[in-house]
Every structure is written in C-alpha cells, then in structure tokens.
Design a protein around this motif. Structure first.
Motif, PDB file in Angstrom:
ATOM      1  N   SER A  35      80.526  51.129   8.550  1.00 19.04           N
ATOM      2  CA  SER A  35      80.120  52.462   9.016  1.00 19.04           C
ATOM      3  C   SER A  35      79.870  53.417   7.861  1.00 19.04           C
ATOM      4  N   ASN A  36      80.133  52.963   6.657  1.00 13.16           N
ATOM      5  CA  ASN A  36      79.970  53.776   5.444  1.00 13.16           C
ATOM      6  C   ASN A  36      80.729  55.099   5.564  1.00 13.16           C
ATOM      7  N   LEU A  37      82.000  55.015   6.032  1.00 15.73           N
ATOM      8  CA  LEU A  37      82.800  56.224   6.200  1.00 15.73           C
ATOM      9  C   LEU A  37      83.081  56.915   4.874  1.00 15.73           C
ATOM     10  N   SER A  38      83.192  56.136   3.819  1.00 21.15           N
ATOM     11  CA  SER A  38      83.509  56.739   2.527  1.00 21.15           C
ATOM     12  C   SER A  38      82.288  57.341   1.852  1.00 21.15           C
ATOM     13  N   GLY A  39      81.089  56.987   2.326  1.00 21.18           N
ATOM     14  CA  GLY A  39      79.877  57.452   1.680  1.00 21.18           C
ATOM     15  C   GLY A  39      79.590  56.730   0.389  1.00 21.18           C
ATOM     16  N   PHE A  40      80.396  55.713   0.089  1.00 15.82           N
ATOM     17  CA  PHE A  40      80.256  54.974  -1.161  1.00 15.82           C
ATOM     18  C   PHE A  40      79.291  53.803  -1.014  1.00 15.82           C
ATOM     19  N   GLY A  41      79.148  53.315   0.219  1.00 18.03           N
ATOM     20  CA  GLY A  41      78.192  52.254   0.489  1.00 18.03           C
ATOM     21  C   GLY A  41      78.722  50.846   0.304  1.00 18.03           C
ATOM     22  N   ARG A  42      79.918  50.709  -0.300  1.00 17.11           N
ATOM     23  CA  ARG A  42      80.485  49.385  -0.539  1.00 17.11           C
ATOM     24  C   ARG A  42      81.961  49.546  -0.862  1.00 17.11           C
ATOM     25  N   PHE A  43      82.647  48.427  -0.959  1.00 14.18           N
ATOM     26  CA  PHE A  43      84.033  48.437  -1.405  1.00 14.18           C
ATOM     27  C   PHE A  43      84.093  48.698  -2.904  1.00 14.18           C
ATOM     28  N   SER A  44      85.088  49.464  -3.320  1.00 12.96           N
ATOM     29  CA  SER A  44      85.397  49.541  -4.744  1.00 12.96           C
ATOM     30  C   SER A  44      86.180  48.290  -5.122  1.00 12.96           C
ATOM     31  N   SER A  45      86.376  48.067  -6.415  1.00  8.00           N
ATOM     32  CA  SER A  45      87.142  46.886  -6.838  1.00  8.00           C
ATOM     33  C   SER A  45      88.571  46.963  -6.321  1.00  8.00           C
ATOM     34  N   ALA A  46      89.141  48.182  -6.255  1.00 10.12           N
ATOM     35  CA  ALA A  46      90.494  48.344  -5.723  1.00 10.12           C
ATOM     36  C   ALA A  46      90.523  48.032  -4.229  1.00 10.12           C
ATOM     37  N   ASP A  47      89.489  48.420  -3.489  1.00  6.58           N
ATOM     38  CA  ASP A  47      89.408  48.090  -2.059  1.00  6.58           C
ATOM     39  C   ASP A  47      89.377  46.576  -1.858  1.00  6.58           C
ATOM     40  N   CYS A  48      88.591  45.890  -2.693  1.00  6.29           N
ATOM     41  CA  CYS A  48      88.513  44.426  -2.598  1.00  6.29           C
ATOM     42  C   CYS A  48      89.877  43.797  -2.853  1.00  6.29           C
ATOM     43  N   SER A  49      90.565  44.278  -3.880  1.00 14.67           N
ATOM     44  CA  SER A  49      91.874  43.737  -4.201  1.00 14.67           C
ATOM     45  C   SER A  49      92.852  43.964  -3.058  1.00 14.67           C
ATOM     46  N   TYR A  50      92.790  45.153  -2.456  1.00  7.11           N
ATOM     47  CA  TYR A  50      93.701  45.477  -1.356  1.00  7.11           C
ATOM     48  C   TYR A  50      93.432  44.572  -0.154  1.00  7.11           C
ATOM     49  N   ALA A  51      92.161  44.324   0.126  1.00  7.43           N
ATOM     50  CA  ALA A  51      91.814  43.485   1.272  1.00  7.43           C
ATOM     51  C   ALA A  51      92.229  42.045   1.063  1.00  7.43           C
ATOM     52  N   LEU A  52      92.191  41.576  -0.187  1.00  7.80           N
ATOM     53  CA  LEU A  52      92.463  40.169  -0.463  1.00  7.80           C
ATOM     54  C   LEU A  52      93.903  39.889  -0.843  1.00  7.80           C
ATOM     55  N   ARG A  53      94.655  40.900  -1.279  1.00 14.40           N
ATOM     56  CA  ARG A  53      95.965  40.632  -1.878  1.00 14.40           C
ATOM     57  C   ARG A  53      96.970  40.086  -0.880  1.00 14.40           C
ATOM     58  N   ASP A  54      96.785  40.375   0.416  1.00  7.80           N
ATOM     59  CA  ASP A  54      97.695  39.851   1.439  1.00  7.80           C
ATOM     60  C   ASP A  54      97.331  38.432   1.854  1.00  7.80           C
ATOM     61  N   HIS A  55      96.186  37.948   1.382  1.00 10.01           N
ATOM     62  CA  HIS A  55      95.752  36.591   1.708  1.00 10.01           C
ATOM     63  C   HIS A  55      96.050  35.697   0.503  1.00 10.01           C
ATOM     64  N   LEU A  56      97.325  35.417   0.332  1.00 10.58           N
ATOM     65  CA  LEU A  56      97.761  34.656  -0.831  1.00 10.58           C
ATOM     66  C   LEU A  56      97.558  33.161  -0.606  1.00 10.58           C
ATOM     67  N   PRO A  57      97.298  32.417  -1.668  1.00  7.04           N
ATOM     68  CA  PRO A  57      97.072  30.964  -1.542  1.00  7.04           C
ATOM     69  C   PRO A  57      98.389  30.214  -1.358  1.00  7.04           C
ATOM     70  N   VAL A  58      98.897  30.205  -0.144  1.00 10.69           N
ATOM     71  CA  VAL A  58     100.207  29.604   0.130  1.00 10.69           C
ATOM     72  C   VAL A  58     100.134  28.472   1.156  1.00 10.69           C
ATOM     73  N   LYS A  59      98.941  28.178   1.672  1.00 10.93           N
ATOM     74  CA  LYS A  59      98.787  27.111   2.656  1.00 10.93           C
ATOM     75  C   LYS A  59      98.449  25.801   1.943  1.00 10.93           C
ATOM     76  N   GLY A  60      98.911  24.700   2.514  1.00 11.75           N
ATOM     77  CA  GLY A  60      98.602  23.408   1.935  1.00 11.75           C
ATOM     78  C   GLY A  60      99.850  22.713   1.447  1.00 11.75           C
ATOM     79  N   PRO A  61      99.730  21.910   0.378  1.00 15.80           N
ATOM     80  CA  PRO A  61      98.559  21.800  -0.497  1.00 15.80           C
ATOM     81  C   PRO A  61      97.629  20.654  -0.099  1.00 15.80           C
ATOM     82  N   TRP A  62      96.452  20.658  -0.767  1.00 10.46           N
ATOM     83  CA  TRP A  62      95.479  19.581  -0.660  1.00 10.46           C
ATOM     84  C   TRP A  62      95.318  18.945  -2.028  1.00 10.46           C
ATOM     85  N   CYS A  63      94.957  17.688  -2.032  1.00  7.47           N
ATOM     86  CA  CYS A  63      94.882  16.932  -3.291  1.00  7.47           C
ATOM     87  C   CYS A  63      93.545  17.162  -3.987  1.00  7.47           C
TER      88      CYS A  63
END
Length: 471
Positions: A70-98
C-alpha cells in the motif's frame, strides 16, 4: 555512550534458553552496540508510523508486506532494516538436510560472499565446492596437495575465481575454481600453485592455521604456529611482510573491514591484537585487547572496522570494541587451572573466572570449545541486521545467541560429533554446519519433509575416537 545496561535473563522457553553470563548471573553489554543492532534490525520510523506501531510492539510479517504494497511509508520499498526485521524471526532451525556425507571429518563449511557457492573442507585431503543455486550439485571436486593432517583453512578470492587452501605446512596452494574441469586433482588434472611462506631463518617447518584474501584480492595474510603473521603479495609473488605477532600460536587472522588496512589476530597466548598496515612500524600492534583466559580459536569482524567477536578455549565468545584497546600490555592473564583442551574437559570451577582487566563489551556462554579450533560469526547483515552470533560447539550443536541479551535463542542439534564450523547464507535463511561425523548439514527456516535428503536419526554417525592430534 559508554554507560552499561544490565538485564537479567528471561525464563527459558521452547525457543529461548537463558545462558549464564557473569558469575552473578547478569549479562552486561554496552548500550551503543545494542543501539546499532536495533537500527539494523528494527523497522524504520517511516514504516512504523503509518502502521501505528509502538517501538516495543511486534509487527507481523503480514502487516509489513501489506504496508509495503500500500506504500504507507511513501518510501516505495522496504529499507534494509525492514528486510532484516521481516526475516530475523525466520531462523534456519528446521531440518537438517544432507548436503554431503563423507568418510572423513568435515572441518570447514563456508558460503561465498554472494551465497552462490558453498565450500566444504575435509580431513582426507578433500575440498568440495557446491552450487547453492542448483540443488547443491558439486561445482568443483578438489583433491589437495601435500596436506598435513587436514585442510586447516580455506579462502575464496573476492572475484570467486581462485581458492586458497592451507594445511599444517608453510605452503598455501591456489586453485582456479572457475576452470572447465570439474575434478581438480593437484598437479595431475590441474596445477595447484604453491605459495611458500617459509623463511630462511625459520628453525622448523611451521603450520598455517588461518588464511585470508585481502578485499582487493592482491594479498594473502596467514597466521601460523610460528607465532607470526605473514602477508604475501600475489603480484610480486613473495612474502612482503612478516612479523612476530604473539607469544604462542596465531590461530586466526582476519581483516577488519573492506579497506584491508586493519587486521585482527588471536592467539593461544589469550590475546586479541589489532594491526594497522598504514603505520610506519607495521610489525607493532596498534592495540591489544585482554579478557580471555585461554587460547583464542577464531575471530569474526562485524565489518565496520570497530567491533569483532572471538571464540576461546575458556568456553566463551567475547564481543570487542577496538576503541577500548590498550597500547600497553598488562602482564596478567590468570591461569588457575592446568588443562589440555585436546583431550580434557574444561574445569567446572574455572567457568566463571573473570580477567581482572577484561576489556570486552560482553561475554556469551553456553557452547563448548574442545578438541579443535571451533569458529563463531555474526549473523548476516541483510537478513538479520547482525542481531545474532552463532557458533559451532564440541557438544555436537550449533548455538545462536542474541547479541543484545546474551540469550541462547536456538540450539540446533542433530550431529553425532563436534560441529567445528558453520555458515549462514548471506541473503537466505539457510545455515550449513560441518561436523566431525562427516556430514555437511543444511538447516532451513521452513520444513520440507518431502525432500529425500532430510537426515534421520538413524543416519547419525558417532564421534570418532582415538585421535592423538587435533586442529
């Protein structure tokens, strides 16, 4: 800002365990590093304000994505901090695979800077390079030359064209990893050029523990058990700098930032030292950092020329700020207990001893460092804002710590032996661990039970026994 904030550990949950910090059970860290970490891993004000979200209020990934669309921030995209915040809770803890299963111990697992390649180093004179973008297929299978015991370290050039590997010898070999041949057998199918780091004055043939390319790819720097640091000029094809750096084995040397002017080194003398190649007296450190009580096994830079972390045989990771370094060395590193980390367990009564002149910002405890030079790292800037520190461990796990709280937020357990190295993909929530059980294992943020490479308990291989020498 140099005030200290002390925060008690929270109660451990299924995904978060409190790790012991100081002898009094409190974790202390400088406010400035916490502030810098929050700036890199929290949503920007331009994102929070349109979503009416308070500073301490969690924003779901769905809300973040909806706000961006919706471009609520008027920035048009995620900042690098926004990207980190969105991804930081998705930690690589599933698996493992060989990723791979070898008959010899896996010592090294490292992603390339862009994440397209994964490099694995094994004790049996083997290095394999995998294409991470193409189902982990083998890009290059390298049979090494003149190894002593194992591949001690590997380094990929900045252009990802050449790979340097070292062993317990004074020679570093260079391989062209982008050549057409998939099988690279030393000096049979391809030439592995040898770079000689020895000197006529050397009384014995030393071994190299650490090797790094400079950021421009023009130099190689090594640390060795001759207590010295050597810098090799690839253009001139010779060692151009050699200086006595420590009073014991130099287990690790690395560059502080992209400039390649400042170096960090760590040694079995328990000291971290800072070197500036721009100084006239290049053979003298510009500063020393004390606080560890035993040999340092690894150092990783935050990449900003200011902060770095070190792993140590005193069973801790320490966070450092080079602005706190000392130009004079206080000769006081207490060793109340005699022990050998290669075959003994760490004395329990020594676990909470504190150096009287500890200059570190914070101490992280929970993992174990025994039998080999176990490595630790900051988590990637792109996907986590360097919010975490992660490390292998001799208790067969990978530990992930929160930088700001010192808590163990995740402990990845599957391997049947020591996890010496691990590597977090620079952009994706993927982590690869390398263990003495011979496995390179891949951990992801999402489950995929249909993947046939998923490792089951019955595939575990137990810890090898009977080794008289380890690295």
């Amino acid at each position: 800002m140099h005030c200290k904030r002390k925060a008690p550990h929270g109660e451990p949950s299924q995904q978060e365990q409190a790790s012991p910090a100081d002898a009094n059970g409190l974790f202390a860290i400088e406010e400035e590093i916490c502030h810098l970490t929050r700036l890199k891993s929290e949503p920007s004000d331009r994102t929070r304000t349109p979503l009416h979200a308070r500073k301490k209020c969690h924003i779901s990934t769905f809300k973040l994505l909806s706000g961006r669309e919706s471009n609520l921030s008027g920035f048009g995209r995620f900042s690098s901090a926004d990207c980190s915040y969105a991804l930081r809770d998705h930690l690589p803890v599933k698996g493992p695979w060989c990723v791979d299963d070898m008959d010899s111990e896996a010592y090294i697992s490292q992603f390339s800077s862009d994440g397209s390649l994964l490099i694995g180093g094994f004790r049996g004179g083997h290095i394999r390079i995998y294409n991470a973008d193409n189902k982990w297929k083998i890009h290059k299978d390298i049979t090494c030359k003149k190894l002593r015991w194992t591949v001690s370290d590997i380094a990929l050039s900045p252009d990802q064209r050449y790979l340097a590997y070292s062993s317990l010898s004074p020679t570093v070999h260079i391989v062209n990893v982008q050549s057409a041949l998939k099988e690279s057998h030393a000096n049979i199918t391809e030439i592995h050029e040898g770079l000689d780091f020895s000197d006529d004055d050397d009384e014995f043939s030393f071994g190299i523990f650490s090797v790094k390319f400079s950021k421009d790819g023009h130099h190689l720097v090594v640390g060795n058990n001759n207590e010295s640091i050597c810098i090799y000029d690839l253009g001139a094809n010779k060692v151009t700098e050699r200086f006595h750096a420590h009073m014991a084995d130099v287990n690790v040397v690395t560059f502080a930032d992209e400039s390649s002017d400042v170096l960090y080194s760590g040694s079995d003398d328990s000291l971290c030292k800072v070197w500036d190649r721009r100084c006239r007296k290049r053979g003298k450190p510009v500063g020393t950092l004390t606080g560890h009580l035993d040999g340092i096994t690894f150092i990783d830079s935050r990449g900003d020329g200011r902060y770095f972390i070190s792993n140590c045989k005193d069973q801790t990771i320490k966070l450092w700020d080079i602005r706190k370094m000392s130009s004079t060395l206080k000769d006081c590193t207490p060793k109340a207990h005699e022990w050998d980390y290669r075959w003994m367990t760490y004395p329990s009564e020594a676990r909470h001893l504190k150096h009287p002149y500890d200059q570190s910002l914070a101490t992280f405890r929970g993992h174990s460092v025994l039998r080999t030079l176990i490595r630790c790292y900051f988590s990637p800037s792109h996907s986590t804002g360097q919010k975490y520190i992660y490390t292998g461990s001799s208790d067969q796990c990978v530990y992930i710590y929160d930088v700001a709280t010192g808590n163990v937020v995740e402990r990845l357990k599957w391997h049947g032996s020591i996890v010496r190295d691990c590597s977090w993909h620079p952009c994706l929530p993927t982590l690869v661990s390398s263990s003495w059980d011979g496995y390179l294992a891949r951990w992801e943020a999402t489950e995929d039970d249909d993947d046939p490479t998923k490792l089951k308990r019955w595939k575990q291989k137990m810890q090898p026994e009977g080794y008289t020498f380890v690295l």
